[in-house]
Enzyme design. Structure first.
Site, PDB file in Angstrom:
ATOM      1  N   ASN A 196      40.070  49.678  35.913  1.00  0.00           N
ATOM      2  CA  ASN A 196      39.463  50.993  36.721  1.00  0.00           C
ATOM      3  C   ASN A 196      40.636  51.545  37.410  1.00  0.00           C
ATOM      4  O   ASN A 196      40.816  52.864  37.401  1.00  0.00           O
ATOM      5  CB  ASN A 196      38.424  50.388  37.780  1.00  0.00           C
ATOM      6  CG  ASN A 196      37.172  50.339  37.187  1.00  0.00           C
ATOM      7  OD1 ASN A 196      36.436  51.187  37.104  1.00  0.00           O
ATOM      8  ND2 ASN A 196      36.857  48.978  36.736  1.00  0.00           N
TER       9      ASN A 196
ATOM     10  N   ARG B 144      32.893  42.881  26.476  1.00  0.00           N
ATOM     11  CA  ARG B 144      34.138  43.422  26.576  1.00  0.00           C
ATOM     12  C   ARG B 144      34.376  44.483  25.720  1.00  0.00           C
ATOM     13  O   ARG B 144      33.524  44.764  24.394  1.00  0.00           O
ATOM     14  CB  ARG B 144      35.397  42.563  26.163  1.00  0.00           C
ATOM     15  CG  ARG B 144      35.471  41.524  27.188  1.00  0.00           C
ATOM     16  CD  ARG B 144      36.474  41.710  28.162  1.00  0.00           C
ATOM     17  NE  ARG B 144      36.615  40.799  29.412  1.00  0.00           N
ATOM     18  CZ  ARG B 144      37.472  40.826  30.269  1.00  0.00           C
ATOM     19  NH1 ARG B 144      38.588  41.685  30.174  1.00  0.00           N
ATOM     20  NH2 ARG B 144      37.424  39.976  31.393  1.00  0.00           N
TER      21      ARG B 144
ATOM     22  N   HIS C  39      50.487  39.765  35.659  1.00  0.00           N
ATOM     23  CA  HIS C  39      49.275  40.274  35.350  1.00  0.00           C
ATOM     24  C   HIS C  39      48.921  41.569  36.270  1.00  0.00           C
ATOM     25  O   HIS C  39      48.238  41.593  37.300  1.00  0.00           O
ATOM     26  CB  HIS C  39      48.213  39.220  35.759  1.00  0.00           C
ATOM     27  CG  HIS C  39      46.924  39.290  35.337  1.00  0.00           C
ATOM     28  ND1 HIS C  39      45.691  38.608  36.076  1.00  0.00           N
ATOM     29  CD2 HIS C  39      46.164  39.973  34.594  1.00  0.00           C
ATOM     30  CE1 HIS C  39      44.669  39.078  35.372  1.00  0.00           C
ATOM     31  NE2 HIS C  39      44.861  39.799  34.436  1.00  0.00           N
TER      32      HIS C  39
ATOM     33  N   TYR D 228      36.576  33.512  21.552  1.00  0.00           N
ATOM     34  CA  TYR D 228      36.436  34.568  22.607  1.00  0.00           C
ATOM     35  C   TYR D 228      38.030  35.102  22.861  1.00  0.00           C
ATOM     36  O   TYR D 228      38.791  34.432  22.625  1.00  0.00           O
ATOM     37  CB  TYR D 228      35.903  33.757  23.818  1.00  0.00           C
ATOM     38  CG  TYR D 228      36.179  35.179  24.939  1.00  0.00           C
ATOM     39  CD1 TYR D 228      35.371  36.084  25.002  1.00  0.00           C
ATOM     40  CD2 TYR D 228      37.329  34.868  25.816  1.00  0.00           C
ATOM     41  CE1 TYR D 228      35.513  36.955  26.151  1.00  0.00           C
ATOM     42  CE2 TYR D 228      37.598  35.640  26.739  1.00  0.00           C
ATOM     43  CZ  TYR D 228      36.741  36.842  27.053  1.00  0.00           C
ATOM     44  OH  TYR D 228      37.037  37.485  27.921  1.00  0.00           O
TER      45      TYR D 228
ATOM     46  N   GLY E  88      39.998  36.147  25.014  1.00  0.00           N
ATOM     47  CA  GLY E  88      40.947  35.695  25.848  1.00  0.00           C
ATOM     48  C   GLY E  88      41.660  34.381  25.444  1.00  0.00           C
ATOM     49  O   GLY E  88      42.651  33.862  25.617  1.00  0.00           O
TER      50      GLY E  88
ATOM     51  N   LYS F  33      46.795  36.754  26.889  1.00  0.00           N
ATOM     52  CA  LYS F  33      47.044  36.072  28.042  1.00  0.00           C
ATOM     53  C   LYS F  33      48.322  34.672  27.759  1.00  0.00           C
ATOM     54  O   LYS F  33      48.947  34.586  28.233  1.00  0.00           O
ATOM     55  CB  LYS F  33      45.773  35.445  28.563  1.00  0.00           C
ATOM     56  CG  LYS F  33      44.841  36.282  28.822  1.00  0.00           C
ATOM     57  CD  LYS F  33      45.336  37.228  29.972  1.00  0.00           C
ATOM     58  CE  LYS F  33      43.942  38.216  30.511  1.00  0.00           C
ATOM     59  NZ  LYS F  33      44.343  39.292  31.538  1.00  0.00           N
TER      60      LYS F  33
ATOM     61  N   ARG G 153      37.178  32.976  29.235  1.00  0.00           N
ATOM     62  CA  ARG G 153      38.240  32.103  28.990  1.00  0.00           C
ATOM     63  C   ARG G 153      37.822  30.775  29.542  1.00  0.00           C
ATOM     64  O   ARG G 153      36.976  30.584  30.435  1.00  0.00           O
ATOM     65  CB  ARG G 153      39.407  32.447  29.947  1.00  0.00           C
ATOM     66  CG  ARG G 153      40.167  33.776  29.180  1.00  0.00           C
ATOM     67  CD  ARG G 153      41.330  34.177  30.085  1.00  0.00           C
ATOM     68  NE  ARG G 153      41.068  34.922  31.338  1.00  0.00           N
ATOM     69  CZ  ARG G 153      41.090  34.225  32.418  1.00  0.00           C
ATOM     70  NH1 ARG G 153      41.379  33.049  32.694  1.00  0.00           N
ATOM     71  NH2 ARG G 153      40.517  34.898  33.563  1.00  0.00           N
TER      72      ARG G 153
ATOM     73  N   ASP H 285      46.636  45.737  32.174  1.00  0.00           N
ATOM     74  CA  ASP H 285      46.514  44.440  32.470  1.00  0.00           C
ATOM     75  C   ASP H 285      47.818  43.580  32.665  1.00  0.00           C
ATOM     76  O   ASP H 285      47.791  42.794  33.503  1.00  0.00           O
ATOM     77  CB  ASP H 285      45.564  43.802  31.327  1.00  0.00           C
ATOM     78  CG  ASP H 285      44.935  42.429  31.512  1.00  0.00           C
ATOM     79  OD1 ASP H 285      44.334  42.372  32.505  1.00  0.00           O
ATOM     80  OD2 ASP H 285      45.061  41.393  30.652  1.00  0.00           O
TER      81      ASP H 285
ATOM     82  N   CYS I 114      38.659  42.445  38.823  1.00  0.00           N
ATOM     83  CA  CYS I 114      38.764  42.893  40.189  1.00  0.00           C
ATOM     84  C   CYS I 114      39.369  44.181  40.250  1.00  0.00           C
ATOM     85  O   CYS I 114      39.823  44.609  41.275  1.00  0.00           O
ATOM     86  CB  CYS I 114      39.709  41.954  40.934  1.00  0.00           C
ATOM     87  SG  CYS I 114      38.847  40.319  41.194  1.00  0.00           S
ATOM     88  N   GLY I 115      39.306  44.981  39.110  1.00  0.00           N
ATOM     89  CA  GLY I 115      39.646  46.452  39.185  1.00  0.00           C
ATOM     90  C   GLY I 115      40.885  46.902  38.641  1.00  0.00           C
ATOM     91  O   GLY I 115      41.190  48.078  38.906  1.00  0.00           O
TER      92      GLY I 115
ATOM     93  N   SER J 214      41.284  38.652  37.348  1.00  0.00           N
ATOM     94  CA  SER J 214      40.251  39.071  36.333  1.00  0.00           C
ATOM     95  C   SER J 214      39.005  39.827  37.081  1.00  0.00           C
ATOM     96  O   SER J 214      38.528  39.151  37.883  1.00  0.00           O
ATOM     97  CB  SER J 214      39.949  38.049  35.370  1.00  0.00           C
ATOM     98  OG  SER J 214      41.153  37.376  34.782  1.00  0.00           O
TER      99      SER J 214
HETATM  100  P1  GTP Z   1      40.704  41.858  33.526  1.00  0.00           P
HETATM  101  O1  GTP Z   1      40.646  42.799  32.708  1.00  0.00           O
HETATM  102  O2  GTP Z   1      39.610  40.593  33.330  1.00  0.00           O
HETATM  103  O3  GTP Z   1      41.965  41.165  33.868  1.00  0.00           O
HETATM  104  O4  GTP Z   1      39.923  42.554  34.975  1.00  0.00           O
HETATM  105  P2  GTP Z   1      40.157  43.987  35.510  1.00  0.00           P
HETATM  106  O5  GTP Z   1      41.042  43.583  37.022  1.00  0.00           O
HETATM  107  O6  GTP Z   1      40.760  44.905  34.605  1.00  0.00           O
HETATM  108  O7  GTP Z   1      38.797  44.371  36.266  1.00  0.00           O
HETATM  109  P3  GTP Z   1      38.014  45.949  35.939  1.00  0.00           P
HETATM  110  O8  GTP Z   1      38.734  47.020  36.233  1.00  0.00           O
HETATM  111  O9  GTP Z   1      37.297  45.787  34.550  1.00  0.00           O
HETATM  112  O10 GTP Z   1      36.942  45.638  37.085  1.00  0.00           O
HETATM  113  C1  GTP Z   1      35.899  44.966  36.739  1.00  0.00           C
HETATM  114  C2  GTP Z   1      34.742  45.041  38.210  1.00  0.00           C
HETATM  115  O11 GTP Z   1      35.379  45.574  39.216  1.00  0.00           O
HETATM  116  C3  GTP Z   1      33.677  46.091  37.562  1.00  0.00           C
HETATM  117  O12 GTP Z   1      32.445  45.452  37.766  1.00  0.00           O
HETATM  118  C4  GTP Z   1      33.806  47.314  38.497  1.00  0.00           C
HETATM  119  O13 GTP Z   1      32.678  48.038  38.757  1.00  0.00           O
HETATM  120  C5  GTP Z   1      34.470  46.482  39.713  1.00  0.00           C
HETATM  121  N1  GTP Z   1      35.399  47.552  40.544  1.00  0.00           N
HETATM  122  C6  GTP Z   1      36.477  48.108  39.843  1.00  0.00           C
HETATM  123  N2  GTP Z   1      37.036  48.749  40.839  1.00  0.00           N
HETATM  124  C7  GTP Z   1      36.270  48.816  41.885  1.00  0.00           C
HETATM  125  C8  GTP Z   1      36.335  49.493  43.245  1.00  0.00           C
HETATM  126  O14 GTP Z   1      37.162  50.277  43.495  1.00  0.00           O
HETATM  127  N3  GTP Z   1      35.408  49.178  44.003  1.00  0.00           N
HETATM  128  C9  GTP Z   1      34.218  48.421  43.853  1.00  0.00           C
HETATM  129  N4  GTP Z   1      33.337  48.142  44.906  1.00  0.00           N
HETATM  130  N5  GTP Z   1      34.170  47.781  42.709  1.00  0.00           N
HETATM  131  C10 GTP Z   1      35.204  47.940  41.660  1.00  0.00           C
HETATM  132 MN    MN Z   2      43.270  40.156  32.654  1.00  0.00          MN
HETATM  133 MN    MN Z   3      40.726  44.982  32.581  1.00  0.00          MN
END
Ligand code: GTP
Ligand code: MN
Ligand code: MN
Length: 588
Positions: A255, A371, A227, A198, A200, A207, A69, A278, A251-252, A249
């Site tokens: 996950n 991605r 978000h 791209y 985003g 977004k 983005r 998201d 930041c997890g 973005s």
């Molecule tokens: P967008 O889709 O861009 O909005 O991002 P997102 O918030 O979905 O981020 P995503 O879950 O893809 O996490 C991105 C990064 O954070 C990766 O490099 C992960 O390995 C790392 N990450 C996620 N959860 C954790 C955690 O609990 N601990 C640590 N140390 N790293 C984490």
């Molecule tokens: Mn996002």
């Molecule tokens: Mn994500």
């Protein structure tokens, strides 16, 4: 496909402007999509991957100058400049329409314009909204098919007379970064994007619509576009409680949304369900509680770091009918790879730029912001409520970001108003998800800094207003930080699935089952109330350290907040000034 005059007239107007050779209306049928996939593969725009190992999967490479983005070229064009400020780029709508009209004039000569009707949210839901995107990119059509409910059903949802649809216009043009514009006209329900390919920047439902335009609509119509991921935690009795969480973005969110419970909980019968990874649209329901839907139909997730341990469910989601962008192409078996997938980088491969690559020169094979676009229905833990038109009721809202030191593992706000303060002071170290320096701490209120379609001070006001309407039925508000580091810069908390241990304290708090201790910044768990059973490296002492609130760091933080707040002028709600005063007093 539709008799809606508002749609037909607008499409005619845009066709006259862009002058494509051909106009194709996307009905969403498998037949039409199949033909488009074949066409994209025949021109080299997409590459068909191994049909046995990755059925229905495609690979795409963006231009080298077009990988994330571009916040510097993203605009909110409101008639009054102040209505967009202070964080967004602004230009007078008249000036911007004029500038871009020149750029769109004849831009699709020799190309096909695709008309994509799509619905954000389940078809038939009162919470859903319709958009139409015009684009000259098949990549966009195929991604929109995964990310939204695309096709004739969207026009049915809109109806024959409604004018309530978002008008999106996109052209790759020349992918010239000097002339790249991602422009929103919230007052006209309009998005214009040019010179990018791209995700985003060009999947306008995501977004651009579901956050920037929708946040503005939410303010006017009394709901929220955030978000946030949405997940459900099912206890052994079969009751499910839902949590929404906002992290910046990369930041997890993806996950956390798909986490696999650690053994201690799995063995007892706990389950986690993914509603969204998201974006959350939230409205007050008839019962007075806050209800959320995920407006999307797929995941546009960060590939690097995704593996069977870190995010098994995300990886599973990408095993079929997925589009990969800017990852490594393994030429031996025509599959894909990225850093952190496993320890065996392919020897015979192309990197994300399409160059011969074998990892021996130390360069990265996949772009850090590469991605996958995967259908949500592929996800093993997709919530049974995923398509439920009423959405799910939210018990807790969580904010969080990457902070090496200041923010503790978890704390709870003292009230909704204090929770809005906690969200407003969010800060995080920047990532590769946007162009610019990585690892710099910047304020990112509610993880909405790049996505709020109107004045951020008014946005805080809207949050406060929603809290007043929700009263005692409001979700409780928390803040988490999985990213505290030790003196060598290693993450202390194991994170990923083990984050559930923190979520369990949060849910216990919502149900009045857990104790808390008061700190200058809010309520914290007693260290022994975070379940660390089965976590070899982590002791109660470590948890204590993770929960430590360093007053000196927080005094610096308070000064930083004060500086940041000054940029909002008189649009910053008084309640937030009061909360800052309370924080300062608590730190004395
Ligand atoms: P967008 O889709 O861009 O909005 O991002 P997102 O918030 O979905 O981020 P995503 O879950 O893809 O996490 C991105 C990064 O954070 C990766 O490099 C992960 O390995 C790392 N990450 C996620 N959860 C954790 C955690 O609990 N601990 C640590 N140390 N790293 C984490
Ligand atoms: Mn996002
Ligand atoms: Mn994500």
């Amino acid at each position: 496909m539709t008799n809606n005059k508002n749609v037909l007239n607008w499409v005619d107007e845009m066709v006259a402007l862009c002058k494509p050779d051909k106009v194709v209306w996307i009905d969403g049928s498998e037949e039409q999509l199949k033909a488009l996939r074949e066409e994209a593969c025949s021109t080299g725009e997409m590459l068909k991957l191994n049909e046995e190992k990755l059925p229905g999967c495609l690979l795409h490479r963006t231009a080298v100058n077009d990988v994330a983005r571009v916040e510097g070229r993203t605009y909110i064009c409101t008639r009054n400049k102040e209505d967009a400020g202070p964080i967004n780029n602004w230009e007078d709508p008249k000036v911007m329409y004029e500038r871009l009209t020149k750029m769109y004039d004849g831009v699709m000569k020799g190309r096909t314009m695709y008309v994509i009707p799509y619905c954000m949210g389940p078809i038939g839901s009162k919470l859903s909204k319709v958009g139409v995107e015009l684009t000259d990119s098949i990549y966009v059509v195929l991604n929109m098919d995964i990310m939204t409910r695309m096709g004739v059903d969207a026009f049915k949802q809109l109806g024959d007379t409604s004018n309530d649809f978002v008008r999106g216009l996109h052209s790759k043009a020349d992918i010239d970064e000097e002339k790249r514009y991602i422009v929103h006209f919230p007052e006209d329900n309009t998005i214009w994007s040019i010179n990018s390919g791209y995700g985003g920047n060009v999947l306008l439902g995501k977004k651009c619509f579901a956050l920037r335009i929708a946040s503005y609509q939410g303010k006017n119509e009394g709901w929220m576009a955030e978000h946030m991921l949405i997940l459900g935690i099912e206890n052994p009795q079969g009751e499910v409680k839902y949590i929404a969480a906002a992290f910046p973005s990369a930041c997890g969110k993806t996950n956390l949304a798909m986490l696999i419970p650690p053994e201690v909980y799995k063995n007892k019968g706990y389950k986690v369900w993914t509603v969204g990874d998201d974006i959350a649209w939230m409205r007050i329901g008839d019962d007075g509680r806050l209800w959320a839907i995920n407006p999307e139909a797929g995941f546009f997730g960060v590939a690097p770091g995704t593996n069977a341990h870190s995010n098994f469910n995300a990886l599973e989601s990408t095993k079929k009918n997925t589009i990969f962008t800017n990852v490594v192409h393994n030429l031996d078996d025509n599959t894909v790879w990225w850093e952190g997938l496993d320890k065996n980088p392919p020897k015979n491969a192309l990197n994300w730029k399409g160059e011969k690559w074998d990892c021996t020169d130390g360069s990265k094979g996949a772009h850090p912001n590469s991605r996958f676009t995967a259908p949500a229905k592929n996800c093993p833990c997709v919530s049974p409520k995923f398509d439920d038109p009423t959405g799910v009721p939210i018990s807790a809202i969580i904010f969080g970001g990457r902070r090496a030191k200041t923010a503790p593992l978890v704390y709870q706000s003292r009230s909704w108003q204090h929770g809005v303060f906690v969200g407003s002071i969010m800060a995080s170290e920047t990532t590769a998800a946007a162009t610019g320096a990585v690892g710099v701490v910047r304020r990112d209120p509610m993880a909405m800094r790049p996505f709020c379609g109107y004045h951020m001070g008014d946005y805080f006001g809207h949050w406060l207003e929603m809290g007043k309407r929700l009263g005692d039925k409001a979700p409780k508000i928390f803040n988490v930080n999985w990213f505290r580091t030790d003196d060598e810069g290693h993450f202390i908390w194991p994170g990923f699935g083990d984050n559930m241990r923190v979520l369990m304290w949060i849910l216990d708090r919502c149900e009045g089952k857990a104790d808390a201790v008061e700190t200058p910044i809010g309520f914290e768990p007693k260290a022994e109330d975070i379940n660390i059973e089965g976590l070899g490296d982590i002791s109660v002492e470590t948890v204590k350290g993770l929960l430590d609130v360093d007053k000196n760091l927080w005094k610096e933080e308070a000064d930083g907040i004060e500086e940041f707040y000054k940029t909002f002028g008189d649009r910053l709600p008084k309640e937030l000034h009061d909360e800052l005063d309370t924080l300062k007093a608590n730190l004395k």
